[in-house]
Motif scaffolding. Structure first.
Motif, PDB file in Angstrom:
ATOM      1  N   ASP A 102      29.315  -4.944 -85.707  1.00 14.58           N
ATOM      2  CA  ASP A 102      27.970  -5.276 -85.256  1.00 14.58           C
ATOM      3  C   ASP A 102      27.679  -4.575 -83.935  1.00 14.58           C
ATOM      4  O   ASP A 102      28.586  -4.126 -83.232  1.00 14.58           O
ATOM      5  N   VAL A 103      26.391  -4.446 -83.636  1.00  9.77           N
ATOM      6  CA  VAL A 103      25.916  -3.852 -82.385  1.00  9.77           C
ATOM      7  C   VAL A 103      24.950  -4.852 -81.760  1.00  9.77           C
ATOM      8  O   VAL A 103      23.946  -5.212 -82.373  1.00  9.77           O
ATOM      9  N   LYS A 104      25.264  -5.289 -80.547  1.00 10.56           N
ATOM     10  CA  LYS A 104      24.398  -6.250 -79.872  1.00 10.56           C
ATOM     11  C   LYS A 104      23.200  -5.547 -79.232  1.00 10.56           C
ATOM     12  O   LYS A 104      23.261  -4.363 -78.909  1.00 10.56           O
ATOM     13  N   THR A 105      22.126  -6.281 -79.051  1.00 16.66           N
ATOM     14  CA  THR A 105      20.938  -5.739 -78.391  1.00 16.66           C
ATOM     15  C   THR A 105      21.300  -5.241 -76.990  1.00 16.66           C
ATOM     16  O   THR A 105      21.948  -5.948 -76.220  1.00 16.66           O
ATOM     17  N   GLY A 106      20.922  -3.991 -76.690  1.00 18.91           N
ATOM     18  CA  GLY A 106      21.199  -3.407 -75.384  1.00 18.91           C
ATOM     19  C   GLY A 106      22.581  -2.813 -75.237  1.00 18.91           C
ATOM     20  O   GLY A 106      22.932  -2.295 -74.173  1.00 18.91           O
ATOM     21  N   GLU A 107      23.357  -2.828 -76.306  1.00 17.09           N
ATOM     22  CA  GLU A 107      24.741  -2.349 -76.263  1.00 17.09           C
ATOM     23  C   GLU A 107      24.824  -0.916 -76.791  1.00 17.09           C
ATOM     24  O   GLU A 107      24.003  -0.482 -77.595  1.00 17.09           O
ATOM     25  N   THR A 108      25.842  -0.181 -76.330  1.00 17.36           N
ATOM     26  CA  THR A 108      26.166   1.125 -76.909  1.00 17.36           C
ATOM     27  C   THR A 108      27.490   1.012 -77.655  1.00 17.36           C
ATOM     28  O   THR A 108      28.513   0.658 -77.070  1.00 17.36           O
ATOM     29  N   VAL A 109      27.445   1.295 -78.949  1.00 13.99           N
ATOM     30  CA  VAL A 109      28.656   1.318 -79.776  1.00 13.99           C
ATOM     31  C   VAL A 109      28.902   2.755 -80.210  1.00 13.99           C
ATOM     32  O   VAL A 109      27.990   3.428 -80.698  1.00 13.99           O
ATOM     33  N   CYS A 110      30.116   3.249 -79.988  1.00 10.85           N
ATOM     34  CA  CYS A 110      30.510   4.591 -80.436  1.00 10.85           C
ATOM     35  C   CYS A 110      31.331   4.472 -81.713  1.00 10.85           C
ATOM     36  O   CYS A 110      32.222   3.626 -81.801  1.00 10.85           O
ATOM     37  N   ILE A 111      31.009   5.313 -82.684  1.00 12.77           N
ATOM     38  CA  ILE A 111      31.762   5.364 -83.935  1.00 12.77           C
ATOM     39  C   ILE A 111      32.634   6.613 -83.898  1.00 12.77           C
ATOM     40  O   ILE A 111      32.129   7.739 -83.817  1.00 12.77           O
ATOM     41  N   LEU A 112      33.942   6.405 -83.901  1.00  9.91           N
ATOM     42  CA  LEU A 112      34.921   7.478 -83.757  1.00  9.91           C
ATOM     43  C   LEU A 112      35.684   7.691 -85.059  1.00  9.91           C
ATOM     44  O   LEU A 112      35.744   6.816 -85.918  1.00  9.91           O
ATOM     45  N   GLY A 113      36.322   8.855 -85.140  1.00 11.42           N
ATOM     46  CA  GLY A 113      37.167   9.164 -86.288  1.00 11.42           C
ATOM     47  C   GLY A 113      37.105  10.642 -86.604  1.00 11.42           C
ATOM     48  O   GLY A 113      36.242  11.364 -86.100  1.00 11.42           O
ATOM     49  N   ARG A 114      38.030  11.093 -87.431  1.00 15.34           N
ATOM     50  CA  ARG A 114      38.058  12.501 -87.811  1.00 15.34           C
ATOM     51  C   ARG A 114      36.854  12.849 -88.685  1.00 15.34           C
ATOM     52  O   ARG A 114      36.148  11.968 -89.171  1.00 15.34           O
ATOM     53  N   SER A 115      36.646  14.135 -88.922  1.00 21.82           N
ATOM     54  CA  SER A 115      35.567  14.581 -89.801  1.00 21.82           C
ATOM     55  C   SER A 115      35.755  14.008 -91.199  1.00 21.82           C
ATOM     56  O   SER A 115      36.886  13.909 -91.682  1.00 21.82           O
ATOM     57  N   GLY A 116      34.637  13.629 -91.824  1.00 23.36           N
ATOM     58  CA  GLY A 116      34.679  13.183 -93.210  1.00 23.36           C
ATOM     59  C   GLY A 116      35.100  11.751 -93.423  1.00 23.36           C
ATOM     60  O   GLY A 116      35.400  11.359 -94.553  1.00 23.36           O
ATOM     61  N   VAL A 117      35.106  10.931 -92.344  1.00 23.31           N
ATOM     62  CA  VAL A 117      35.532   9.528 -92.515  1.00 23.31           C
ATOM     63  C   VAL A 117      34.348   8.576 -92.677  1.00 23.31           C
ATOM     64  O   VAL A 117      34.532   7.369 -92.743  1.00 23.31           O
ATOM     65  N   GLY A 118      33.126   9.115 -92.736  1.00 20.38           N
ATOM     66  CA  GLY A 118      31.970   8.263 -92.995  1.00 20.38           C
ATOM     67  C   GLY A 118      31.129   7.929 -91.779  1.00 20.38           C
ATOM     68  O   GLY A 118      30.263   7.057 -91.849  1.00 20.38           O
ATOM     69  N   LYS A 119      31.349   8.640 -90.669  1.00 21.62           N
ATOM     70  CA  LYS A 119      30.603   8.327 -89.443  1.00 21.62           C
ATOM     71  C   LYS A 119      29.104   8.568 -89.625  1.00 21.62           C
ATOM     72  O   LYS A 119      28.282   7.694 -89.346  1.00 21.62           O
ATOM     73  N   SER A 120      28.747   9.761 -90.086  1.00 21.81           N
ATOM     74  CA  SER A 120      27.327  10.080 -90.260  1.00 21.81           C
ATOM     75  C   SER A 120      26.713   9.285 -91.413  1.00 21.81           C
ATOM     76  O   SER A 120      25.529   8.930 -91.364  1.00 21.81           O
ATOM     77  N   VAL A 121      27.493   8.998 -92.434  1.00 18.22           N
ATOM     78  CA  VAL A 121      27.015   8.164 -93.548  1.00 18.22           C
ATOM     79  C   VAL A 121      26.645   6.768 -93.043  1.00 18.22           C
ATOM     80  O   VAL A 121      25.677   6.157 -93.497  1.00 18.22           O
ATOM     81  N   THR A 122      27.395   6.279 -92.066  1.00 15.89           N
ATOM     82  CA  THR A 122      27.077   4.982 -91.455  1.00 15.89           C
ATOM     83  C   THR A 122      25.693   5.023 -90.815  1.00 15.89           C
ATOM     84  O   THR A 122      24.876   4.109 -91.020  1.00 15.89           O
TER      85      THR A 122
ATOM     86  N   ALA B 292      30.768   3.905 -74.266  1.00 15.82           N
ATOM     87  CA  ALA B 292      30.934   2.806 -75.220  1.00 15.82           C
ATOM     88  C   ALA B 292      31.139   1.445 -74.556  1.00 15.82           C
ATOM     89  O   ALA B 292      32.023   1.284 -73.719  1.00 15.82           O
ATOM     90  N   ASP B 293      30.304   0.485 -74.953  1.00 13.49           N
ATOM     91  CA  ASP B 293      30.628  -0.915 -74.685  1.00 13.49           C
ATOM     92  C   ASP B 293      31.715  -1.363 -75.665  1.00 13.49           C
ATOM     93  O   ASP B 293      32.632  -2.076 -75.294  1.00 13.49           O
ATOM     94  N   ARG B 294      31.568  -0.887 -76.913  1.00 12.07           N
ATOM     95  CA  ARG B 294      32.611  -1.121 -77.926  1.00 12.07           C
ATOM     96  C   ARG B 294      32.721   0.098 -78.828  1.00 12.07           C
ATOM     97  O   ARG B 294      31.821   0.933 -78.881  1.00 12.07           O
ATOM     98  N   VAL B 295      33.848   0.191 -79.509  1.00 14.70           N
ATOM     99  CA  VAL B 295      34.172   1.344 -80.340  1.00 14.70           C
ATOM    100  C   VAL B 295      34.511   0.886 -81.759  1.00 14.70           C
ATOM    101  O   VAL B 295      35.252  -0.089 -81.941  1.00 14.70           O
ATOM    102  N   VAL B 296      33.955   1.596 -82.747  1.00 12.82           N
ATOM    103  CA  VAL B 296      34.382   1.443 -84.146  1.00 12.82           C
ATOM    104  C   VAL B 296      35.198   2.683 -84.486  1.00 12.82           C
ATOM    105  O   VAL B 296      34.689   3.805 -84.378  1.00 12.82           O
ATOM    106  N   PHE B 297      36.442   2.512 -84.873  1.00 11.87           N
ATOM    107  CA  PHE B 297      37.293   3.643 -85.250  1.00 11.87           C
ATOM    108  C   PHE B 297      37.469   3.625 -86.764  1.00 11.87           C
ATOM    109  O   PHE B 297      38.052   2.690 -87.329  1.00 11.87           O
ATOM    110  N   LEU B 298      36.939   4.660 -87.430  1.00  9.22           N
ATOM    111  CA  LEU B 298      37.022   4.760 -88.890  1.00  9.22           C
ATOM    112  C   LEU B 298      38.178   5.679 -89.290  1.00  9.22           C
ATOM    113  O   LEU B 298      38.380   6.737 -88.682  1.00  9.22           O
ATOM    114  N   HIS B 299      38.904   5.261 -90.304  1.00  7.43           N
ATOM    115  CA  HIS B 299      39.986   6.090 -90.845  1.00  7.43           C
ATOM    116  C   HIS B 299      40.104   5.814 -92.335  1.00  7.43           C
ATOM    117  O   HIS B 299      40.241   4.656 -92.756  1.00  7.43           O
ATOM    118  N   GLU B 300      40.021   6.895 -93.141  1.00  9.14           N
ATOM    119  CA  GLU B 300      40.124   6.780 -94.599  1.00  9.14           C
ATOM    120  C   GLU B 300      39.190   5.693 -95.126  1.00  9.14           C
ATOM    121  O   GLU B 300      39.587   4.804 -95.870  1.00  9.14           O
TER     122      GLU B 300
END
Length: 260
Positions: A37-57, A219-227
């Motif tokens: 989740d992303v709270k109002t006023g927050e910055t969440v960074c989505i990290l991970g290697r290429s092709g793990v679904g970051k842009s699809v998110t 980042a206030d919080r980070v989402v790390f995607l893998h596979e």
């Protein structure tokens, strides 16, 4: 005297939420049981290697793609089953800065930034250009307002794209790899700009990146995607202490790149 308190953020406390989201393209599972989740006023960074679904998110947040299962909440509304009319309403609140800038080649910098304001009725040309010049000054490209996108560097195009996104008056901005293919100095300037805009405009932000320095800055919080799965969700400081080997490998590789 009562102690000073921060004003309560307007709108939903949870601005964006993914609930058990799955998305596949044929046999390629891109997102598997993704929740964050992303709270109002927050910055969440989505990290991970290429092709793990970051842009699809990001595309699921904008409604350009729909999940195969699970729910997507944006601006406090469940948009999963929304049609185009309702999605257009949501996109007035949430805008996206694309990796390539997506500027109109035949329009000047000033006209590109003015484009969202043309859709508003009741603004005179003078009012439009006054707003635009203020935005271009905010992002540091006012002196380039009469140039065409072809005259700009990749980093400057990103700055103009950010100004155009802000012209729509959004509550939330999504950034897709904002520092990719720009030099280190420009990457630092773009990171500073995104951080400043969050503070000045109280924007909710989601930043897709593989740039660990950018994530650490923003980042206030980070989402790390893998596979296709969320391997970690928490603060950057918590991620640095994570016992997930893939996360630690990612952090170590970045340290090597910084030292190179």
């Amino acid at each position: 005297m009562a102690p000073d308190t921060e004003p309560a953020p307007s709108g939903p406390v949870i601005y964006i939420q993914f609930k058990d989201v799955y998305k596949a393209f044929g046999s390629n599972q891109v997102l598997e049981d993704v929740s964050f989740d992303v709270k109002t006023g927050e910055t969440v960074c989505i990290l991970g290697r290429s092709g793990v679904g970051k842009s699809v998110t990001l595309q699921n947040i904008m409604g350009f793609l729909k999940p195969d299962s699970g729910r997507v909440i944006v601006a406090g509304e469940d948009i999963t089953d929304y049609g185009e009319a309702d999605l257009e309403r949501i996109r007035k609140k949430v805008t996206m800065v694309f990796q390539n800038g997506a500027l109109f080649d035949s329009l000047t910098v000033r006209e590109n930034a003015a484009f969202p304001l043309r859709e508003r009725r009741g603004l005179t040309e003078d009012q439009i250009f006054q707003i635009v010049d203020g935005l271009l000054e905010m992002v540091g490209v006012k002196e380039m307002r009469d140039l065409l996108p072809s005259d700009l560097s990749t980093g400057m195009k990103r700055s103009v794209a950010i100004a155009r996104a802000l012209a729509a008056g959004p509550e939330c901005v999504l950034y897709d790899e904002p520092t990719t293919m720009v030099d280190p100095l420009m990457a630092q300037l773009l990171g500073d700009l995104i951080k400043r805009l969050k503070i000045q405009l109280h924007l909710t932000s989601v930043v897709v990146t593989h740039d660990m320095r950018l994530a650490k800055k923003l980042a206030d919080r980070v989402v790390f995607l893998h596979e296709a799965k969320v391997l970690f969700f928490g603060t950057y400081a918590e991620m640095e202490k994570s016992d997930e080997p893939i996360v630690q490998e990612f952090l170590k590789l970045d340290e090597l790149e910084i030292g190179a």
